[in-house]
Structures are given as structure tokens and as C-alpha cells.
Write a protein that holds these residues in place. Structure first.
Motif, PDB file in Angstrom:
ATOM      1  N   UNK A 236       7.297   3.136  -3.892  1.00 30.42           N
ATOM      2  CA  UNK A 236       7.342   2.666  -2.511  1.00 30.42           C
ATOM      3  C   UNK A 236       7.086   1.164  -2.547  1.00 30.42           C
ATOM      4  N   UNK A 237       7.007   0.542  -1.385  1.00 36.20           N
ATOM      5  CA  UNK A 237       6.662  -0.880  -1.384  1.00 36.20           C
ATOM      6  C   UNK A 237       5.281  -1.108  -1.970  1.00 36.20           C
ATOM      7  N   UNK A 238       4.384  -0.147  -1.801  1.00 37.42           N
ATOM      8  CA  UNK A 238       3.032  -0.311  -2.323  1.00 37.42           C
ATOM      9  C   UNK A 238       2.990  -0.296  -3.850  1.00 37.42           C
ATOM     10  N   UNK A 239       3.974   0.335  -4.484  1.00 38.38           N
ATOM     11  CA  UNK A 239       4.025   0.382  -5.952  1.00 38.38           C
ATOM     12  C   UNK A 239       5.255  -0.361  -6.480  1.00 38.38           C
ATOM     13  N   UNK A 240       5.823  -1.217  -5.653  1.00 38.76           N
ATOM     14  CA  UNK A 240       7.088  -1.861  -5.983  1.00 38.76           C
ATOM     15  C   UNK A 240       6.998  -2.735  -7.236  1.00 38.76           C
ATOM     16  N   UNK A 241       5.832  -3.270  -7.513  1.00 34.90           N
ATOM     17  CA  UNK A 241       5.674  -4.176  -8.645  1.00 34.90           C
ATOM     18  C   UNK A 241       6.100  -3.565  -9.959  1.00 34.90           C
ATOM     19  N   UNK A 242       5.730  -2.319 -10.210  1.00 29.60           N
ATOM     20  CA  UNK A 242       6.080  -1.689 -11.488  1.00 29.60           C
ATOM     21  C   UNK A 242       7.579  -1.400 -11.550  1.00 29.60           C
ATOM     22  N   UNK A 243       8.181  -1.076 -10.408  1.00 29.66           N
ATOM     23  CA  UNK A 243       9.623  -0.837 -10.378  1.00 29.66           C
ATOM     24  C   UNK A 243      10.381  -2.125 -10.653  1.00 29.66           C
ATOM     25  N   UNK A 244       9.961  -3.208 -10.041  1.00 32.06           N
ATOM     26  CA  UNK A 244      10.618  -4.492 -10.277  1.00 32.06           C
ATOM     27  C   UNK A 244      10.417  -4.944 -11.728  1.00 32.06           C
ATOM     28  N   UNK A 245       9.272  -4.636 -12.307  1.00 35.24           N
ATOM     29  CA  UNK A 245       9.027  -5.010 -13.701  1.00 35.24           C
ATOM     30  C   UNK A 245      10.063  -4.356 -14.617  1.00 35.24           C
TER      31      UNK A 245
END
Length: 332
Positions: free
Chosen positions: A134-143
Motif C-alpha cells: 500500500x502507500x504505507x509500505x510503498x518504499x519496499x515496492x519502489x526499492x
């Protein structure tokens, strides 16, 4: 389906079938007694998405700017209501360097971000995430998207343009919840993914190739959309199954690939489908099994969250597929 992977190492021997039956019982119990994750997620206020109309290649920069502005507004609203983490994520997305093809800060949040020059790319990879994204965990997805983009940039032949799209375009289920055991969220996501691929084809050149890289529950989304979007490759990594018995049942002209790291816990998920209270639970045939018929490539010893880890065998294989090359075949 996101859960911390086991420590990378050698493949473990198969457990007796009774353990698989016990695990299936636990999954079925979870489907009945665990509430849907949406009920536990707090509502985050945000404006409606920016209306950019039909985006063209010439209008990409204007679309990026409009969605960055929307993310900035969403960040201010989230901050005002005490959602500081979400506000920080949205503020980062609003930075001038970010290329947002879509943004919606409401609810779990959705974002479609481009890395690279999409309009001039010869090879495009679209990452489709699994549960708990989700947006709250977006950092790991973008990584993961950044790691792939760096690998493509380093490995692409001279003169070959590449781009990566981090496609968080649907409401993903939670790992521990009923929705992750059915195709309901995937059916919704498949419609949106199909619409996006059609839009993407209008933004790129006629010879541009598109690879869908589908992780975990995201592989169910890709499978449900397989007979719609005109992808050249569909890659299933860490997949619990697709809801289809075989590649032929996907009704796609795309090359279908599959891989699973030896340290991935999803190998212990029973690959069956069962009727439960009028709902089909489970996703059937194991995508890395010969019965499914995918082109299986090596993913090394990584766990469920390691497929895009820099320097990994799985990332090397994904890079080769996106570039139209053949990755190292799995040896079992």
C-alpha cells in the motif's frame, strides 16, 4: 503474500503430505475466522485523483506534474489528520524528480510510478505487487523497481532504452486475512491492469516490448488479466498459484515464466483449490511444476521478499527476460 522469508540456504527436503494437509487446514481456518484487512486499516483523508484525461506521450510531463501536485495535497491532508507516516510517503512522491502516472491517496492508496524514459523505451517492465503493499509500505515496492531499473540500465545493449513501472494499481489483500486466499481482489486488479497496459501501449512505440513481473498474489492478478493485455512476457515469482491449471488456461500469447527461490516459504502452501462456503479457496497448480508448463528459471536461494535483491540470481534472470534474452534454466 508478503511474509519474511527464511534465511537463504539449501533447499529443504519435502515434508510429509500430512504437514501440507495441516497447513491447508490452517489456511481454511484463516479464511473463515480472520477478518478482512480493510476493516483494520485506518481511513486516511485525501483528495480525489487528478483528472488528466487521456494521457499521450507528449503529455507525460504534464501528467506527472498533476499527480505530484495531488500527492502534495494529500500529504498536507494526512499530516493535518495525524497520519504522519502516510504524509511522509506522499511528500516523497511529490518530489520534482518523481514520475507519477497515477496517484490516489484515499484508503490504502494507489500509485503508478515510472522509472526511466517511458516514451522512448524499447523495453518496459511492469511490476505487479503482492499482498500488504500500500502507500504505507510503498518504499519496499519502489526499492524493487529501482533495483530492476539499475540492473536493466547496466545490462541493456547500447542504444536500448528501458523503463520500469511500479504499478500499485489495486487494493492488495493482507497476508493474514480471508481475501488473500481468493481471487476477488485479483479480479478487480486484473481489470485495472488490463486498462493500464492498453494505456501503456499508447504511450510507447509499436516495437516496444512489455514484460509483466508479478510477485506473489500479484501473479494471481496477472493470470486473471492474461487474456487481455498484450504483454510479451508474463513472469510469476514467489507465486502461490494462479487459479489456472496450466499456461494454456491463461489464453495468452505471452511467454510465461516462473521461478521460486529455495528459501521461499510459499513452497509450503498447498497448491490446490477447494470450495468453502460458496467461495473457491486456493490457487491450484504450482507454477514451477512441469504440469503448469511455464518456462522455469533459476531464482537462487533467496526468500519470498528477495526476488529483486541486487546481485541475486533471480534479479539477473528477470533482467534477461525483460531484455528479451533467455535466463538460466532451473535445475530443480
Amino acid at each position: 503474500m508478503e511474509r519474511p522469508g527464511r534465511t537463504a540456504g539449501r533447499s529443504r527436503p519435502r515434508r510429509p503430505h500430512r504437514w501440507r494437509r495441516a497447513l491447508l487446514a490452517a489456511l481454511v481456518t484463516g479464511a473463515v475466522v480472520v477478518p478482512l484487512s480493510a476493516a483494520a486499516r485506518p481511513s486516511v483523508p485525501a483528495p480525489a485523483p487528478a483528472d488528466t484525461g487521456r494521457v499521450t506521450a507528449a503529455g507525460l510531463e504534464a501528467a506527472y506534474a498533476a499527480h505530484r501536485g495531488n500527492a502534495a495535497q494529500a500529504s498536507r491532508m494526512a499530516e493535518a489528520h495525524g497520519h504522519r507516516h502516510r504524509a511522509g510517503v506522499e511528500d516523497s512522491l511529490a518530489a520534482p524528480s518523481r514520475q507519477l502516472l497515477f496517484f490516489d491517496g484515499r484508503g490504502q492508496g494507489r500509485a503508478v510510478e515510472v522509472l526511466g524514459d517511458l516514451a522512448h523505451a524499447d523495453r518496459v517492465a511492469v511490476l505487479v505487487p503482492g499482498s500488504d503493499t500500500s502507500l504505507d509500505t510503498y518504499g519496499r515496492f519502489r526499492a524493487a523497481a529501482r533495483a530492476l531499473h539499475r540492473s536493466l540500465t547496466a545490462q541493456a545493449p547500447a542504444g536500448t532504452g528501458t523503463a520500469v513501472v511500479a504499478w500499485l494499481g489495486y487494493d492488495t489483500p493482507a497476508t493474514f486475512g480471508a481475501a488473500v486466499l481468493t481471487t476477488d481482489r485479483a479480479d478487480e486488479g486484473a481489470v485495472r491492469l488490463g486498462e493500464f497496459i492498453r494505456t501503456l501501449r499508447g504511450l510507447t512505440g509499436p516495437r516496444t516490448t512489455v514484460a509483466l513481473l508479478c510477485h506473489s498474489y500479484g501473479s494471481v492478478v496477472c493470470a486473471r488479466a492474461a487474456d487481455g493485455p498484450s504483454a510479451d512476457d508474463i513472469v510469476l515469482v514467489g507465486s502461490p498459484g494462479t487459479g489456472a491449471d496450466s499456461v494454456a488456461d491463461l489464453h495468452t500469447r505471452a511467454r510465461v515464466w516462473a521461478a521460486r527461490g529455495s528459501g521461499d516459504w510459499v513452497a509450503d502452501v498447498p497448491h490446490i483449490r477447494a470450495e468453502l462456503l460458496g467461495t473457491t479457496v486456493g490457487f491450484g497448480t504450482d507454477p514451477v511444476s512441469p504440469a503448469f508448463g511455464a518456462r522455469v528459471f533459476t531464482a537462487g536461494h533467496g526468500g519470498h521478499s528477495d526476488y529483486f535483491a541486487p546481485g541475486s540470481a533471480s534479479l539477473a534472470g528477470l533482467t534477461r527476460i525483460v531484455l528479451g534474452e533467455t535466463p538460466e534454466a532451473s535445475r530443480g
